[in-house]
Design a protein around this motif. Structure first.
Motif, PDB file in Angstrom:
ATOM      1  N   GLU A  41       0.555  -1.208   0.054  1.00 18.69           N
ATOM      2  CA  GLU A  41      -0.176   0.242   0.297  1.00 18.69           C
ATOM      3  C   GLU A  41       0.507   1.400   0.130  1.00 18.69           C
ATOM      4  N   SER A  42       2.280   1.476   0.521  1.00 17.91           N
ATOM      5  CA  SER A  42       2.944   2.547   1.311  1.00 17.91           C
ATOM      6  C   SER A  42       3.503   3.125  -0.483  1.00 17.91           C
ATOM      7  N   VAL A  43       3.874   1.689  -1.410  1.00 19.72           N
ATOM      8  CA  VAL A  43       4.533   2.195  -2.237  1.00 19.72           C
ATOM      9  C   VAL A  43       3.165   2.715  -3.311  1.00 19.72           C
ATOM     10  N   TRP A  44       2.127   2.042  -3.939  1.00 21.09           N
ATOM     11  CA  TRP A  44       0.785   2.502  -4.320  1.00 21.09           C
ATOM     12  C   TRP A  44       0.711   3.417  -3.819  1.00 21.09           C
ATOM     13  N   ARG A  45       0.717   4.469  -2.634  1.00 21.83           N
ATOM     14  CA  ARG A  45      -0.231   4.877  -2.594  1.00 21.83           C
ATOM     15  C   ARG A  45       1.182   6.717  -3.058  1.00 21.83           C
ATOM     16  N   GLN A  46       2.393   6.424  -3.089  1.00 24.91           N
ATOM     17  CA  GLN A  46       3.133   6.977  -3.240  1.00 24.91           C
ATOM     18  C   GLN A  46       3.300   7.507  -4.793  1.00 24.91           C
ATOM     19  N   ARG A  47       3.144   5.860  -5.715  1.00 23.67           N
ATOM     20  CA  ARG A  47       3.532   6.404  -7.151  1.00 23.67           C
ATOM     21  C   ARG A  47       1.678   7.254  -7.307  1.00 23.67           C
ATOM     22  N   VAL A  48       0.393   6.881  -6.186  1.00 23.64           N
ATOM     23  CA  VAL A  48      -0.208   7.575  -7.339  1.00 23.64           C
ATOM     24  C   VAL A  48      -0.667   9.358  -6.953  1.00 23.64           C
ATOM     25  N   ALA A  49       0.860   9.394  -5.754  1.00 19.31           N
ATOM     26  CA  ALA A  49       0.217  10.749  -5.244  1.00 19.31           C
ATOM     27  C   ALA A  49       1.635  11.143  -6.306  1.00 19.31           C
ATOM     28  N   GLU A  50       2.961  10.772  -6.608  1.00 24.30           N
ATOM     29  CA  GLU A  50       3.268  11.215  -8.077  1.00 24.30           C
ATOM     30  C   GLU A  50       2.467  12.040  -8.870  1.00 24.30           C
ATOM     31  N   VAL A  51       1.881  10.453  -9.698  1.00 21.20           N
ATOM     32  CA  VAL A  51       0.999  11.000 -10.589  1.00 21.20           C
ATOM     33  C   VAL A  51       0.037  12.341 -10.204  1.00 21.20           C
ATOM     34  N   LEU A  52      -0.568  12.320  -9.727  1.00 19.86           N
ATOM     35  CA  LEU A  52      -0.937  13.460  -8.790  1.00 19.86           C
ATOM     36  C   LEU A  52      -0.855  14.603  -9.116  1.00 19.86           C
ATOM     37  N   LYS A  53       0.297  14.267  -8.177  1.00 21.48           N
ATOM     38  CA  LYS A  53       0.726  16.029  -8.191  1.00 21.48           C
ATOM     39  C   LYS A  53       1.793  16.420  -9.630  1.00 21.48           C
ATOM     40  N   ASP A  54       2.045  15.575 -11.003  1.00 12.44           N
ATOM     41  CA  ASP A  54       2.016  16.091 -12.364  1.00 12.44           C
ATOM     42  C   ASP A  54       1.312  16.298 -12.699  1.00 12.44           C
ATOM     43  N   SER A  55      -0.576  16.650 -12.452  1.00 11.54           N
ATOM     44  CA  SER A  55      -1.119  17.008 -12.614  1.00 11.54           C
ATOM     45  C   SER A  55      -2.314  18.487 -12.581  1.00 11.54           C
ATOM     46  N   ASP A  56      -2.550  19.071 -13.324  1.00  8.83           N
ATOM     47  CA  ASP A  56      -2.835  20.663 -13.178  1.00  8.83           C
ATOM     48  C   ASP A  56      -3.906  20.293 -12.377  1.00  8.83           C
ATOM     49  N   GLN A  57      -4.391  19.754 -12.594  1.00  4.68           N
ATOM     50  CA  GLN A  57      -6.190  19.370 -12.217  1.00  4.68           C
ATOM     51  C   GLN A  57      -6.332  18.429 -10.971  1.00  4.68           C
ATOM     52  N   LEU A  58      -5.333  17.752 -10.507  1.00  3.27           N
ATOM     53  CA  LEU A  58      -5.538  17.385 -10.112  1.00  3.27           C
ATOM     54  C   LEU A  58      -4.435  16.892  -9.121  1.00  3.27           C
ATOM     55  N   GLY A  59      -3.543  17.850  -8.812  1.00  2.00           N
ATOM     56  CA  GLY A  59      -2.158  17.849  -8.285  1.00  2.00           C
ATOM     57  C   GLY A  59      -2.577  18.050  -6.672  1.00  2.00           C
ATOM     58  N   ALA A  60      -3.456  18.563  -6.218  1.00  2.00           N
ATOM     59  CA  ALA A  60      -3.716  19.366  -4.505  1.00  2.00           C
ATOM     60  C   ALA A  60      -4.782  17.696  -4.105  1.00  2.00           C
ATOM     61  N   PHE A  61      -4.499  16.605  -5.033  1.00  2.66           N
ATOM     62  CA  PHE A  61      -5.320  15.858  -4.140  1.00  2.66           C
ATOM     63  C   PHE A  61      -3.943  15.053  -3.887  1.00  2.66           C
ATOM     64  N   ALA A  62      -2.772  14.878  -4.480  1.00  2.84           N
ATOM     65  CA  ALA A  62      -1.571  14.534  -3.701  1.00  2.84           C
ATOM     66  C   ALA A  62      -1.308  13.500  -2.630  1.00  2.84           C
ATOM     67  N   ASN A  63      -1.757  15.212  -1.900  1.00  5.12           N
ATOM     68  CA  ASN A  63      -1.553  14.788  -0.394  1.00  5.12           C
ATOM     69  C   ASN A  63      -2.292  14.078   0.162  1.00  5.12           C
ATOM     70  N   VAL A  64      -3.520  13.828  -0.183  1.00  2.00           N
ATOM     71  CA  VAL A  64      -3.714  12.862   0.787  1.00  2.00           C
ATOM     72  C   VAL A  64      -3.806  11.028   0.287  1.00  2.00           C
TER      73      VAL A  64
END
Length: 124
Positions: A41-64
């Motif tokens: 789960e920790s690896v999965w969460r990190q990867r999802v956060a990386e993808v979200l962080k790179d998005s202009d529209q979804l970047g705010a959700f990375a910290n979740v």
């Protein structure tokens, strides 16, 4: 599944035990076939956060996904309730959706069938 498969839970726990563990797995969930790599789960969460962080529209959700309480490996008290797939695809006929693979979180209790390994696709 009304009661999660003990063997599948044991496999998920083994993957969770080491941050570098990954396991090829294919599951059936509510009639959908999903194939990919099971990851901690920790690896999965990190990867999802990386993808979200790179998005202009979804970047705010990375910290979740980077909640400090879930990022460091710790001994689990309860067995894993979710499978975390990395580079996974939903199979439809001879096509895998999405082509590049996605990130899926699946409740263990919803898995009705599973097999070791993931399916490859060929255009031949």
């Amino acid at each position: 599944m009304s009661k999660p498969d003990d063997l599948l839970v044991a496999i998920a726990a083994a993957v969770e035990s080491e941050p570098t563990n990954q396991m090829a797995l294919t599951v059936v969930v509510h009639g959908a076939v999903i194939t990919g790599r099971l990851a901690p789960e920790s690896v999965w969460r990190q990867r999802v956060a990386e993808v979200l962080k790179d998005s202009d529209q979804l970047g705010a959700f990375a910290n979740v996904f980077l909640d400090a309480g879930t990022m460091s490996p710790s001994p689990r008290v309860a067995p894993p309730a979710y499978l975390h797939f990395h580079v996974a695809r939903i199979l439809q006929g001879t096509v895998g959706i999405p082509e590049t693979g996605g990130m899926y979180r699946i409740a263990v209790k919803d898995v009705s069938a599973w097999t070791m390994g993931d399916f490859s696709f060929s255009e031949r």
